[in-house]
Design an enzyme around this catalytic site. Structure first.
Site, PDB file in Angstrom:
ATOM      1  CG  ASN A  52       0.002   5.498  -5.045  1.00  0.00           C
ATOM      2  OD1 ASN A  52       1.426   6.222  -4.016  1.00  0.00           O
ATOM      3  ND2 ASN A  52      -0.175   4.825  -5.044  1.00  0.00           N
ATOM      4  CG  ASP A  57       7.376   6.203  -3.542  1.00  0.00           C
ATOM      5  OD1 ASP A  57       7.868   5.035  -2.903  1.00  0.00           O
ATOM      6  OD2 ASP A  57       6.530   7.365  -3.380  1.00  0.00           O
ATOM      7  CD1 TRP A  93      -3.955  -1.777   0.534  1.00  0.00           C
ATOM      8  CD2 TRP A  93      -5.172  -3.168  -0.057  1.00  0.00           C
ATOM      9  NE1 TRP A  93      -5.462  -1.274   0.615  1.00  0.00           N
ATOM     10  CE2 TRP A  93      -5.659  -2.378   0.230  1.00  0.00           C
ATOM     11  CE3 TRP A  93      -5.080  -4.559  -0.493  1.00  0.00           C
ATOM     12  CZ2 TRP A  93      -7.592  -2.803  -0.219  1.00  0.00           C
ATOM     13  CZ3 TRP A  93      -6.375  -4.531  -0.307  1.00  0.00           C
ATOM     14  CH2 TRP A  93      -7.558  -3.662   0.156  1.00  0.00           C
ATOM     15  CG  ASP A  94       0.979   2.312  -3.942  1.00  0.00           C
ATOM     16  OD1 ASP A  94       0.767   3.253  -2.484  1.00  0.00           O
ATOM     17  OD2 ASP A  94       1.628   2.261  -4.566  1.00  0.00           O
ATOM     18  CB  CYS A 133       2.645   1.255   0.152  1.00  0.00           C
ATOM     19  SG  CYS A 133       3.969   2.006  -0.833  1.00  0.00           S
ATOM     20  CG  ASP A 165       4.885  -1.312  -8.040  1.00  0.00           C
ATOM     21  OD1 ASP A 165       4.270  -0.204  -7.889  1.00  0.00           O
ATOM     22  OD2 ASP A 165       5.668  -1.127  -6.474  1.00  0.00           O
ATOM     23  CG  ASP A 166       0.640   1.307 -10.678  1.00  0.00           C
ATOM     24  OD1 ASP A 166       0.472   0.917 -11.473  1.00  0.00           O
ATOM     25  OD2 ASP A 166       0.820   2.323 -10.596  1.00  0.00           O
TER      26      ASP A 166
HETATM   27  C1  DGJ Z   1       3.218   4.733  -5.055  1.00  0.00           C
HETATM   28  C2  DGJ Z   1       4.543   3.442  -4.437  1.00  0.00           C
HETATM   29  O1  DGJ Z   1       4.966   3.824  -2.831  1.00  0.00           O
HETATM   30  C3  DGJ Z   1       5.635   3.875  -5.289  1.00  0.00           C
HETATM   31  O2  DGJ Z   1       6.496   2.318  -4.616  1.00  0.00           O
HETATM   32  C4  DGJ Z   1       5.010   2.150  -6.257  1.00  0.00           C
HETATM   33  O3  DGJ Z   1       4.238   1.652  -5.833  1.00  0.00           O
HETATM   34  C5  DGJ Z   1       4.208   3.360  -7.338  1.00  0.00           C
HETATM   35  N1  DGJ Z   1       2.814   3.863  -5.944  1.00  0.00           N
HETATM   36  C6  DGJ Z   1       3.232   2.596  -8.248  1.00  0.00           C
HETATM   37  O4  DGJ Z   1       2.270   3.683  -9.030  1.00  0.00           O
END
Ligand code: DGJ
Length: 736
Positions: free
Chosen positions: A482, A550, A479-480, A528, A368-369
């Site tokens: 946020n 999450d 693919w996030d 995501c 992940d990140d």
């Molecule tokens: C938000 C995602 O929902 C998480 O699962 C994770 O990938 C974080 N971002 C990483 O920054």
């Protein structure tokens, strides 16, 4: 099937069990006549006329002498504003002279086999032209040259009707679209409940129901994404409709940006329901010769309650929205490091997780990140998509190889639509972030959004991902996304086109995704957005699964998965078992966490090497069961037997495609001492068939119990719950 009666000028659109009917009244105006349970051909416009003695409603000149009178008094098919219909319009255009009256007249139509794709936008599709008929209607505003194409598809075997709208400026002057909805349906009567899915981060898609009232009731997104606040879905339910009873009219938009969906009930109890791009802050300039395609709306009617509507959406989306090789095959059972390590990992730590993952029978490790640039916290480095060799000395390619050597696949996280102010990318290209000149920029999770309305930025985003996918053995991309939009502006568009930015962003995103999924058909993409902040059919067209939330607390997940399943199939739900963190809402057993996640796209999100022997043994069993029965959850029919929103129990039933395997997933929130007997009445079984409950994970044995389908559905199965937040997964085989 779609038919047109040349005498009455009425279109009958029918699916297996439903009819949708409208016609060209007085040779010009589209009137909506009926939508509901399948009926024989309707030949009259009477059901569209809803008036007794309405006043104040201006009558369109051509309608003055007809029986219909004002458009305001009838159920209209695609209402515009200015010539008498004073209710919520589907289309509103500002013409070159500043006027806003749009008057559409029927020009022609064609009915074709199959379903054409929408230009630049995701949509449902057919694989064979015999699966559906499509009607394309041409309407025209003769004064201005505005041409409107209304497109309808009726699927033959799936009870879904899709609608979309395309407008073309065939005039000589500019026009501005301020309002273009994808579907509008008028119903006589207001005895409905408005059901929708609301929420926020960690609490996405909670089911909400309220009575319809006079006036306007709506949900929308102004966030630049479909969002976790409201899903682009609502349904009108007959009063007290349940999972198995009542009329249900579902509306869902295949779009990932700002939307508006709602109802307006007028004084005569006529309900107008509508869905489309949000007109708020939207203004699209159409120069002569230019056209605009609005997204697709998917309309589903069920006369057997909410459950049947859901199963229709599930089937359509599973089989005719999701694409690519991962649509039909069982996907990867994975471990993701995020909840276990966050950004604080080393190559050795990741390999340690992978070794345990391989031992317990998982298919893939997802990194992940935190693997790129100087990304050690969320204040920096988004946009700097090159590997951090301090953390990963073998690079992404080297790490992927080591993981493949263990017999696992390797997946990688990206958040390509974003840029951190503290990044090499932002220092080189500050103008690539969405911004309004001279205004301070608002941060969301300490980051800015790239301006995907620009082609050069889309190219960069494409290459950020594609270049890495080409250099390493990567089988999966998470693919996030946020944050939501602010300071929505783009340098490359003139002032009169700034109202297009949010929509052009979505088109840019879709174009990047289209390129990537076509170029990498063997890579599974999962969407995501801090969990389920962009869980919509638009994203499912490119990525067949989405991280539900999450929130991985199993108690909350019961409700999250229940709400999500109102529209979206279990095959689209990313669902993982994670560790119980400090500060978690509750400490729920590992078994329950596994049982809750098992109906989605199953995986783990913890440091597997730290699991106890007992939990490791359980993990192996969970994975084995999932591999054996995953198809039942993902391709079977789902029945929701009771709702975590209404009771302390929540039960999902799954019947396999071949109808031979049935799984009951039952969750109890709170149990009470000396409680009353609780029975689960199952649904959708064959009354005359016998079902054997399998006591072990294998084939039936002599100690297994046999029940009649009629017994299971009418008497019910006794369920004893082991304690608060306990679960049971019961498996039945039909005796053949
Ligand atoms: C938000 C995602 O929902 C998480 O699962 C994770 O990938 C974080 N971002 C990483 O920054």
């Amino acid at each position: 099937m779609i038919t047109f009666n040349k005498e009455t000028k009425i279109f009958n659109l029918s699916t297996k069990n439903t009819s949708y009917v409208f016609g060209v009244y007085a040779d010009k105006f589209l009137m909506h006549i009926y939508w509901g349970k399948k009926i024989r051909e309707i030949t009259s416009y009477k059901p569209a006329m809803t008036f007794h003695a309405r006043t104040f409603s201006p009558v369109e000149a051509e309608l003055y002498k007809t029986e219909a009178g004002s458009c305001d008094n009838n159920t209209m098919e695609y209402p515009t504003y200015g010539s008498g219909d004073l209710r919520h319009p589907a289309l509103n255009i500002r013409f070159f002279d500043g006027s806003t009256t749009t008057r559409l007249e029927y020009v022609s139509h064609k009915i074709i086999k199959g379903k054409p794709a929408l230009c630049g936008l995701p949509s449902t599709y057919v694989e064979n032209d015999n699966e559906a008929d499509t009607l394309e209607l041409e309407m025209k505003d003769s004064l201005t040259g505005l041409t409107v194409f209304l497109t309808y598809t009726a699927f033959n075997e799936i009870d879904a009707i899709t609608r979309s709208v395309r407008v073309v400026n065939n005039g000589n002057a500019n026009m501005n679209i301020s309002h273009i909805l994808s579907a509008s349906v008028d119903f006589e009567g207001k005895d409905f409940e408005f059901m929708h899915l609301e929420g926020t981060w960690l609490r996405e898609r909670a089911v909400s129901r309220s009575k319809l009232y006079h006036g306007t009731q709506s949900i929308e997104s102004r966030r630049g994404a479909s969002s976790s606040a409201h899903n682009p879905f609502f349904a009108l339910l007959s009063p007290n409709a349940t999972e198995t009873t009542g009329d249900v009219y579902g509306f869902n938009l295949v779009y990932s940006g700002n939307f508006l969906a709602g109802t307006e009930v007028d004084a005569f109890d006529v309900t107008r329901a509508f869905i489309g791009i949000n007109p708020f802050n939207f203004n699209y300039l159409l120069e002569p010769g230019q056209s605009f395609q609005a997204p697709e709306a998917v309309l589903v009617y069920s006369d057997n309650g909410i459950g049947q509507m859901s199963r229709t959406y599930h089937k359509l989306y599973r089989t005719r929205l999701c694409r690519g090789k991962f649509r039909d095959i069982e996907r990867y059972c994975l471990v993701n490091n995020w909840e276990g390590t966050g950004m604080d990992f080393t190559e050795e730590k990741i390999l340690e997780i992978a070794r345990t993952a391989a031992n317990v029978g998982l298919d893939m490790l997802v990194l992940d990140d935190g693997w790129f640039g100087k990304r050690n916290n969320d204040w920096c480095a988004l946009g700097d998509w090159y590997v951090n060799y301090d953390k990963l000395p073998s690079g992404i390619d080297g790490l992927a190889e080591k993981i493949e050597a263990m017999g696992l696949k390797f997946g990688l996280w990206f958040e390509p639509e974003m840029v951190s102010p503290d990044s090499d990318l932002y220092r080189a290209h500050p103008e690539w972030a969405l911004h309004v000149n001279n205004r301070p920029l608002s941060l969301g999770r300490n980051q800015l959004m790239l301006d995907l309305s620009r082609e050069d930025v889309c190219d960069f985003v494409y290459h950020s991902v594609a270049d890495i996918l080409k250099t390493a053995k990567i089988s999966y991309v998470k693919w996030d996304y946020n944050r939501n939009m602010s300071e929505i502006g783009s340098d490359l568009l003139p002032p009169e086109r700034q109202g297009e930015v949010a929509h052009r962003y979505i088109l840019g995103l879709y174009s990047v995704l289209e390129r990537l999924v076509n170029e990498f058909p063997d890579i599974l993409f999962e969407s995501c957005s801090s969990g389920g902040g962009r869980y919509d059919p638009g994203m499912l067209y490119y990525m067949p699964q989405t991280w539900v939330s999450d929130c991985t607390d199993a108690g909350e997940r019961m409700a999250l998965q229940y709400g999500t399943s109102i529209v979206y199939p279990c095959s689209s739900m990313g669902a993982h078992v994670s560790a119980v963190h400090e500060g978690a809402v509750r400490n729920i057993s590992y078994k329950t966490r596994g049982d809750v996640a098992t109906m989605g796209q199953f995986g783990y999100e913890l440091v597997m090497s730290e699991l106890s022997e007992a939990d490791l043994a359980l993990t192996k069993q969970q994975i084995k069961r999932y591999k054996e029965y995953g198809e039942v959850f993902h391709k079977g029919d789902m029945y929701r037997i009771n709702s975590p929103y209404e009771s302390e129990k929540s039960t999902f039933e799954f019947i396999s495609e071949d109808k031979n395997t049935v799984i009951l997933c039952h969750f109890a929130k709170t149990v009470h001492p000396n409680a009353a007997i609780y029975r689960i009445k199952m649904q959708g079984l064959e009354a005359d068939a016998d079902y054997v409950e399998i006591k072990s994970d294998n084939e039936p044995t002599s100690t297994d119990l046999t029940y009649g389908g009629d017994f299971l559905m009418n008497v019910g199965l006794e369920q004893k719950d082991a304690g608060d937040y306990s679960t049971s997964v019961r498996i039945f085989r039909k005796k053949i």
